[in-house]
Design a protein around this motif. Structure first.
Motif, mmCIF file in Angstrom:
data_model
loop_
_atom_site.group_PDB
_atom_site.id
_atom_site.type_symbol
_atom_site.label_atom_id
_atom_site.label_comp_id
_atom_site.label_asym_id
_atom_site.label_seq_id
_atom_site.Cartn_x
_atom_site.Cartn_y
_atom_site.Cartn_z
ATOM 1 N N ALA A 106 0.827 -1.212 0.000
ATOM 2 C CA ALA A 106 0.000 0.000 0.000
ATOM 3 C C ALA A 106 0.860 1.261 0.000
ATOM 4 O O ALA A 106 0.575 2.233 -0.708
ATOM 5 N N GLN A 107 1.949 1.260 0.762
ATOM 6 C CA GLN A 107 2.841 2.418 0.804
ATOM 7 C C GLN A 107 3.520 2.630 -0.549
ATOM 8 O O GLN A 107 3.649 3.783 -1.018
ATOM 9 N N ASN A 108 3.952 1.545 -1.177
ATOM 10 C CA ASN A 108 4.561 1.658 -2.515
ATOM 11 C C ASN A 108 3.559 2.156 -3.541
ATOM 12 O O ASN A 108 3.906 2.955 -4.425
ATOM 13 N N ARG A 109 2.330 1.675 -3.428
ATOM 14 C CA ARG A 109 1.276 2.102 -4.356
ATOM 15 C C ARG A 109 0.997 3.593 -4.195
ATOM 16 O O ARG A 109 0.816 4.306 -5.189
ATOM 17 N N ILE A 110 0.970 4.069 -2.965
ATOM 18 C CA ILE A 110 0.725 5.491 -2.724
ATOM 19 C C ILE A 110 1.854 6.336 -3.322
ATOM 20 O O ILE A 110 1.618 7.357 -3.976
ATOM 21 N N ALA A 111 3.101 5.896 -3.105
ATOM 22 C CA ALA A 111 4.242 6.643 -3.640
ATOM 23 C C ALA A 111 4.208 6.690 -5.166
ATOM 24 O O ALA A 111 4.456 7.753 -5.775
ATOM 25 N N GLN A 112 3.856 5.560 -5.802
ATOM 26 C CA GLN A 112 3.784 5.515 -7.260
ATOM 27 C C GLN A 112 2.646 6.388 -7.779
ATOM 28 O O GLN A 112 2.810 7.120 -8.774
ATOM 29 N N ASP A 113 1.491 6.315 -7.118
ATOM 30 C CA ASP A 113 0.350 7.134 -7.542
ATOM 31 C C ASP A 113 0.644 8.624 -7.391
ATOM 32 O O ASP A 113 0.214 9.442 -8.223
ATOM 33 N N GLU A 114 1.369 8.992 -6.357
ATOM 34 C CA GLU A 114 1.696 10.408 -6.164
ATOM 35 C C GLU A 114 2.639 10.912 -7.251
ATOM 36 O O GLU A 114 2.529 12.062 -7.696
ATOM 37 N N LYS A 115 3.579 10.066 -7.711
ATOM 38 C CA LYS A 115 4.441 10.457 -8.820
ATOM 39 C C LYS A 115 3.633 10.664 -10.099
ATOM 40 O O LYS A 115 3.814 11.643 -10.827
ATOM 41 N N LEU A 116 2.741 9.701 -10.370
ATOM 42 C CA LEU A 116 1.899 9.824 -11.566
ATOM 43 C C LEU A 116 0.992 11.041 -11.472
ATOM 44 O O LEU A 116 0.756 11.740 -12.475
ATOM 45 N N LEU A 117 0.474 11.303 -10.269
ATOM 46 C CA LEU A 117 -0.401 12.454 -10.086
ATOM 47 C C LEU A 117 0.351 13.753 -10.350
ATOM 48 O O LEU A 117 -0.205 14.696 -10.940
ATOM 49 N N LYS A 118 1.611 13.809 -9.950
ATOM 50 C CA LYS A 118 2.420 14.998 -10.202
ATOM 51 C C LYS A 118 2.637 15.195 -11.698
ATOM 52 O O LYS A 118 2.569 16.333 -12.214
ATOM 53 N N GLN A 119 2.869 14.105 -12.413
ATOM 54 C CA GLN A 119 3.053 14.196 -13.857
ATOM 55 C C GLN A 119 1.774 14.653 -14.551
ATOM 56 O O GLN A 119 1.813 15.466 -15.483
ATOM 57 N N VAL A 120 0.631 14.112 -14.104
ATOM 58 C CA VAL A 120 -0.651 14.517 -14.692
ATOM 59 C C VAL A 120 -0.906 16.000 -14.445
ATOM 60 O O VAL A 120 -1.393 16.724 -15.333
ATOM 61 N N ASP A 121 -0.589 16.473 -13.253
ATOM 62 C CA ASP A 121 -0.768 17.896 -12.953
ATOM 63 C C ASP A 121 0.102 18.761 -13.868
ATOM 64 O O ASP A 121 -0.326 19.840 -14.320
ATOM 65 N N GLU A 122 1.324 18.310 -14.162
ATOM 66 C CA GLU A 122 2.192 19.061 -15.066
ATOM 67 C C GLU A 122 1.607 19.111 -16.476
ATOM 68 O O GLU A 122 1.666 20.153 -17.149
ATOM 69 N N ILE A 123 1.034 17.986 -16.913
ATOM 70 C CA ILE A 123 0.407 17.961 -18.247
ATOM 71 C C ILE A 123 -0.761 18.940 -18.303
ATOM 72 O O ILE A 123 -0.929 19.699 -19.276
ATOM 73 N N ILE A 124 -1.575 18.943 -17.254
ATOM 74 C CA ILE A 124 -2.736 19.838 -17.229
ATOM 75 C C ILE A 124 -2.296 21.291 -17.187
ATOM 76 O O ILE A 124 -2.870 22.164 -17.860
ATOM 77 N N VAL A 125 -1.258 21.570 -16.408
ATOM 78 C CA VAL A 125 -0.754 22.954 -16.331
ATOM 79 C C VAL A 125 -0.217 23.401 -17.684
ATOM 80 O O VAL A 125 -0.483 24.538 -18.143
ATOM 81 N N ASN A 126 0.558 22.545 -18.356
ATOM 82 C CA ASN A 126 1.089 22.892 -19.678
ATOM 83 C C ASN A 126 -0.031 23.117 -20.684
ATOM 84 O O ASN A 126 0.031 24.039 -21.511
ATOM 85 N N TYR A 127 -1.074 22.282 -20.607
ATOM 86 C CA TYR A 127 -2.204 22.447 -21.527
ATOM 87 C C TYR A 127 -2.918 23.769 -21.260
ATOM 88 O O TYR A 127 -3.296 24.492 -22.192
ATOM 89 N N THR A 128 -3.079 24.105 -19.988
ATOM 90 C CA THR A 128 -3.738 25.368 -19.642
ATOM 91 C C THR A 128 -2.918 26.568 -20.105
ATOM 92 O O THR A 128 -3.457 27.551 -20.631
#
Length: 331
Positions: free
Chosen positions: A208-230
């Motif tokens: 569960a801890q590894n999954r959270i860490a991986q999801d947080e990395k992906l979430l950061k990347q998705v936020d960067e994509i959304i910011v660049n698109y905006t």
């Protein structure tokens, strides 16, 4: 001539039959009245004796209640984790068997020295849940709105887990209030000391801890994509721009899918954090109840039971005397 007399004879016969019927009914009422009268005379004759038996029984019952020690109990509400329900029932039965056998060595291994077996008992039962058909129907209607989404799998999985993993109540009875509270804590420590389930639990928590860490990395990347698109939309100043994003590999992705993916990542992080909070032991303790006095049922109290025994004994003795007199009169 004979034909003219037959109706008269039949009417007289009917009148005789009705008369006999009314006589039988009258005798029945008289018998019932005499029975009630005999009962009334019996109670009138023995009224002082019955009152005396009730007073003596109440006095003895009150005295016994004052002399006898109070009984206590503790109720622990628990929830099995990692399919440990069968283990929970087995270990509770094991403790109860050792209580009946008065195995002091077993409880010394649990860290309990000088155990008092007087009135000690442990039981377990599932906590009954109140079902509301109206609320269940509304829940099913709400569930239909997620029918074509990815969230439906997580919702169904969580619902099946809740339905298959009920809360359970462990009740411990004892006579010593101070000992009982400490005994309840030692029992829960013993239940959660299972090596096998603790090993599985550690693996689940690590995953569960590894999954959270991986999801947080992906979430950061998705936020960067959304910011660049905006930012690209703000620079172009064109509100009619395409709603698709071109990634580095020239693949086009719908912006709505990006937001939906972000939502699923957030939901997965929340679920894993909830698992880390819940799965801290093989059997989670929802509520470790305080010591409380055990309330007996009305007929279980000696202050009521003893007068009933005295009066019942008197009635049986009176019936035997009556039957003895009748048997002598027949002989």
């Amino acid at each position: 001539m004979a034909s003219n007399q037959s109706p008269s004879t039949q009417n007289n016969s009917d009148e005789i039959d009705l008369g006999q019927l009314f006589q039988l009914i009258g005798r029945g009422f008289n018998a019932i009245f005499r029975w009630f009268l005999r009962v009334f005379l019996y109670f009138k004759k023995n009224l002082l004796i019955l009152i005396g038996l009730v007073i003596v029984g109440l006095a003895i019952g009150y005295g016994l209640n004052q002399i006898s020690s109070k009984k206590y109990k503790s109720e622990v509400i628990v929830k099995p984790q990692l399919e440990s329900k069968n283990y929970l029932y087995d270990v509770v039965n094991e403790i109860q068997s050792n209580i009946q056998a008065k195995d002091t060595m077993f409880f010394k291994a649990m860290g309990i020295n000088g155990i008092d077996f007087t009135g000690l008992k442990i039981q377990i039962a599932r906590v009954a849940e109140v079902s509301n058909s109206e609320s269940d129907l509304k829940y099913l209607e709400l569930l239909q709105s997620f029918e074509n989404t990815d969230a439906i799998a997580d919702i169904v999985r969580a619902e099946l887990q809740n339905k298959s993993s009920f809360n359970h109540r462990i009740t411990i009875y004892y006579n010593n209030a101070e000992f009982g509270k400490e005994f309840a804590k030692k029992v829960m420590d013993y239940i959660n000391s299972n090596t096998y389930f603790n090993g599985l639990l550690e693996i689940h928590r690590t995953n569960a801890q590894n999954r959270i860490a991986q999801d947080e990395k992906l979430l950061k990347q998705v936020d960067e994509i959304i910011v660049n698109y905006t930012n690209s939309l703000a620079q172009s100043g064109n509100s009619n721009s395409s709603d698709k994003i071109i990634l580095d590999n020239q693949e086009q992705v719908n912006i709505a899918d990006i937001f939906e993916y972000k939502t699923s990542l957030i939901r997965d992080i929340e679920t894993k954090k909830l698992e880390l909070e819940e799965r801290t032991a093989p059997v989670s303790i929802i509520n470790l109840g305080q010591t409380q006095v055990e309330h007996k049922s009305f007929f279980g109290k000696s202050i009521v039971l003893i007068p009933i025994i005295f009066i019942s004994t008197f009635f049986i003795f009176s019936a035997l005397i009556y039957l003895n007199k009748k048997s002598k009169s027949i002989m």
